[in-house]
Scaffold this motif. Structure first.
Motif, PDB file in Angstrom:
ATOM      1  N   PHE A  14       0.742  -1.153  -0.184  1.00  0.00           N
ATOM      2  CA  PHE A  14       0.057   0.052   0.146  1.00  0.00           C
ATOM      3  C   PHE A  14       0.656   1.233  -0.458  1.00  0.00           C
ATOM      4  N   LYS A  15       1.977   1.192   0.747  1.00  0.00           N
ATOM      5  CA  LYS A  15       2.643   2.478   0.510  1.00  0.00           C
ATOM      6  C   LYS A  15       3.597   2.723  -0.931  1.00  0.00           C
ATOM      7  N   ILE A  16       3.767   1.479  -1.201  1.00  0.00           N
ATOM      8  CA  ILE A  16       4.511   1.100  -2.644  1.00  0.00           C
ATOM      9  C   ILE A  16       3.220   1.972  -3.711  1.00  0.00           C
ATOM     10  N   LEU A  17       2.296   1.318  -3.666  1.00  0.00           N
ATOM     11  CA  LEU A  17       0.872   2.182  -4.918  1.00  0.00           C
ATOM     12  C   LEU A  17       0.162   3.777  -3.975  1.00  0.00           C
ATOM     13  N   SER A  18       0.715   4.541  -2.973  1.00  0.00           N
ATOM     14  CA  SER A  18       0.396   5.795  -2.438  1.00  0.00           C
ATOM     15  C   SER A  18       0.973   6.205  -3.115  1.00  0.00           C
ATOM     16  N   ASP A  19       2.187   6.074  -3.994  1.00  0.00           N
ATOM     17  CA  ASP A  19       2.891   7.255  -4.622  1.00  0.00           C
ATOM     18  C   ASP A  19       1.807   7.616  -5.722  1.00  0.00           C
ATOM     19  N   TYR A  20       1.904   9.182  -6.118  1.00  0.00           N
ATOM     20  CA  TYR A  20       0.901   9.489  -7.803  1.00  0.00           C
ATOM     21  C   TYR A  20       1.441   9.135  -8.680  1.00  0.00           C
ATOM     22  N   ASN A  21       3.448   9.308  -8.462  1.00  0.00           N
ATOM     23  CA  ASN A  21       4.216   8.883  -9.745  1.00  0.00           C
ATOM     24  C   ASN A  21       3.776   7.218 -10.593  1.00  0.00           C
ATOM     25  N   ARG A  22       3.839   6.179  -8.734  1.00  0.00           N
ATOM     26  CA  ARG A  22       4.330   5.497  -9.171  1.00  0.00           C
ATOM     27  C   ARG A  22       2.857   4.532  -9.801  1.00  0.00           C
ATOM     28  N   LEU A  23       1.931   5.225  -9.380  1.00  0.00           N
ATOM     29  CA  LEU A  23       0.597   4.708  -9.609  1.00  0.00           C
ATOM     30  C   LEU A  23       0.671   4.798 -11.267  1.00  0.00           C
ATOM     31  N   SER A  24       1.183   6.699 -11.691  1.00  0.00           N
ATOM     32  CA  SER A  24       0.628   6.680 -12.909  1.00  0.00           C
ATOM     33  C   SER A  24       1.597   5.683 -14.081  1.00  0.00           C
ATOM     34  N   ILE A  25       2.828   5.592 -13.815  1.00  0.00           N
ATOM     35  CA  ILE A  25       3.497   4.744 -14.556  1.00  0.00           C
ATOM     36  C   ILE A  25       2.707   3.311 -14.565  1.00  0.00           C
ATOM     37  N   LEU A  26       2.181   2.756 -13.324  1.00  0.00           N
ATOM     38  CA  LEU A  26       1.335   1.518 -13.402  1.00  0.00           C
ATOM     39  C   LEU A  26       0.231   1.755 -14.137  1.00  0.00           C
ATOM     40  N   TYR A  27      -0.486   2.329 -14.293  1.00  0.00           N
ATOM     41  CA  TYR A  27      -1.320   2.683 -15.375  1.00  0.00           C
ATOM     42  C   TYR A  27      -1.634   3.446 -16.756  1.00  0.00           C
ATOM     43  N   LEU A  28      -0.086   3.870 -16.887  1.00  0.00           N
ATOM     44  CA  LEU A  28       0.659   4.011 -18.502  1.00  0.00           C
ATOM     45  C   LEU A  28       1.342   2.555 -18.733  1.00  0.00           C
ATOM     46  N   LEU A  29       1.713   1.826 -17.906  1.00  0.00           N
ATOM     47  CA  LEU A  29       2.227   0.041 -18.745  1.00  0.00           C
ATOM     48  C   LEU A  29       0.875  -1.203 -18.583  1.00  0.00           C
ATOM     49  N   LYS A  30       0.063  -0.806 -18.217  1.00  0.00           N
ATOM     50  CA  LYS A  30      -1.200  -1.483 -18.324  1.00  0.00           C
ATOM     51  C   LYS A  30      -2.272  -0.819 -19.902  1.00  0.00           C
ATOM     52  N   SER A  35       9.900   2.256 -22.358  1.00  0.00           N
ATOM     53  CA  SER A  35      10.788   2.408 -22.097  1.00  0.00           C
ATOM     54  C   SER A  35      10.293   3.361 -21.488  1.00  0.00           C
ATOM     55  N   VAL A  36      12.116   3.813 -20.857  1.00  0.00           N
ATOM     56  CA  VAL A  36      11.721   4.947 -19.908  1.00  0.00           C
ATOM     57  C   VAL A  36      11.426   5.845 -20.792  1.00  0.00           C
ATOM     58  N   SER A  37      12.728   6.091 -21.511  1.00  0.00           N
ATOM     59  CA  SER A  37      12.264   7.424 -22.312  1.00  0.00           C
ATOM     60  C   SER A  37      10.891   7.911 -22.460  1.00  0.00           C
ATOM     61  N   GLU A  38       9.789   7.114 -23.632  1.00  0.00           N
ATOM     62  CA  GLU A  38       8.451   6.881 -23.815  1.00  0.00           C
ATOM     63  C   GLU A  38       7.793   7.085 -22.468  1.00  0.00           C
ATOM     64  N   LEU A  45       7.499  13.705 -16.388  1.00  0.00           N
ATOM     65  CA  LEU A  45       8.680  13.547 -15.368  1.00  0.00           C
ATOM     66  C   LEU A  45      10.124  13.621 -16.156  1.00  0.00           C
ATOM     67  N   GLU A  46      10.942  14.349 -14.587  1.00  0.00           N
ATOM     68  CA  GLU A  46      12.951  14.117 -15.282  1.00  0.00           C
ATOM     69  C   GLU A  46      12.628  12.178 -14.627  1.00  0.00           C
ATOM     70  N   GLN A  47      14.210  12.171 -16.334  1.00  0.00           N
ATOM     71  CA  GLN A  47      14.801  10.342 -16.424  1.00  0.00           C
ATOM     72  C   GLN A  47      14.366  10.027 -14.980  1.00  0.00           C
ATOM     73  N   SER A  48      15.604  11.174 -14.121  1.00  0.00           N
ATOM     74  CA  SER A  48      16.339   9.882 -12.859  1.00  0.00           C
ATOM     75  C   SER A  48      14.620   9.880 -11.996  1.00  0.00           C
ATOM     76  N   ALA A  49      14.154  10.266 -11.619  1.00  0.00           N
ATOM     77  CA  ALA A  49      12.169  10.399 -11.243  1.00  0.00           C
ATOM     78  C   ALA A  49      11.808   8.570 -11.984  1.00  0.00           C
TER      79      ALA A  49
END
Length: 96
Positions: A14-30, A35-38, A45-49
């Motif tokens: 739940f802590k992992i899923l509570s982050d906005y950027n991580r959720l956004s990445i998961l929905y994008l990958l769904k 690739s990282v650049s995509e 977002l920044e590449q490092s983030a």
């Protein structure tokens, strides 16, 4: 009753899923593999983030990566997490 180990593991997810950027990445990958650049381009977002968030998602086995040439292509490890997310979305919409 769940044991303490299981409760801690669930809490970590739940802590992992509570982050906005991580959720956004998961929905994008769904939708499809990226690739990282995509991901950087799609989410502005920044590449490092993005790389940092992908490491967390990989370590928790929510996403996996495959090398294609010089790029790493990311995809969901499985769809189980979206079962939980859909239930949460339904709950949120129910209360609106």
């Amino acid at each position: 009753m769940q044991n303490e180990e299981n409760i801690l593991a669930v809490s970590r997810y739940f802590k992992i899923l509570s982050d906005y950027n991580r959720l956004s990445i998961l929905y994008l990958l769904k939708e499809q593999k990226h690739s990282v650049s995509e991901i950087v381009e799609a989410l502005h977002l920044e590449q490092s983030a993005v790389s940092h968030q992908l490491k967390i998602l990989r370590d928790s086995r929510l996403v996996k990566a495959e090398r294609q040439g010089k790029s790493m292509i990311y995809e969901l490890d499985d769809d189980h997490v979206f079962t939980i997310l859909h239930q949460i979305v339904d709950h949120v919409q129910e209360n609106e």
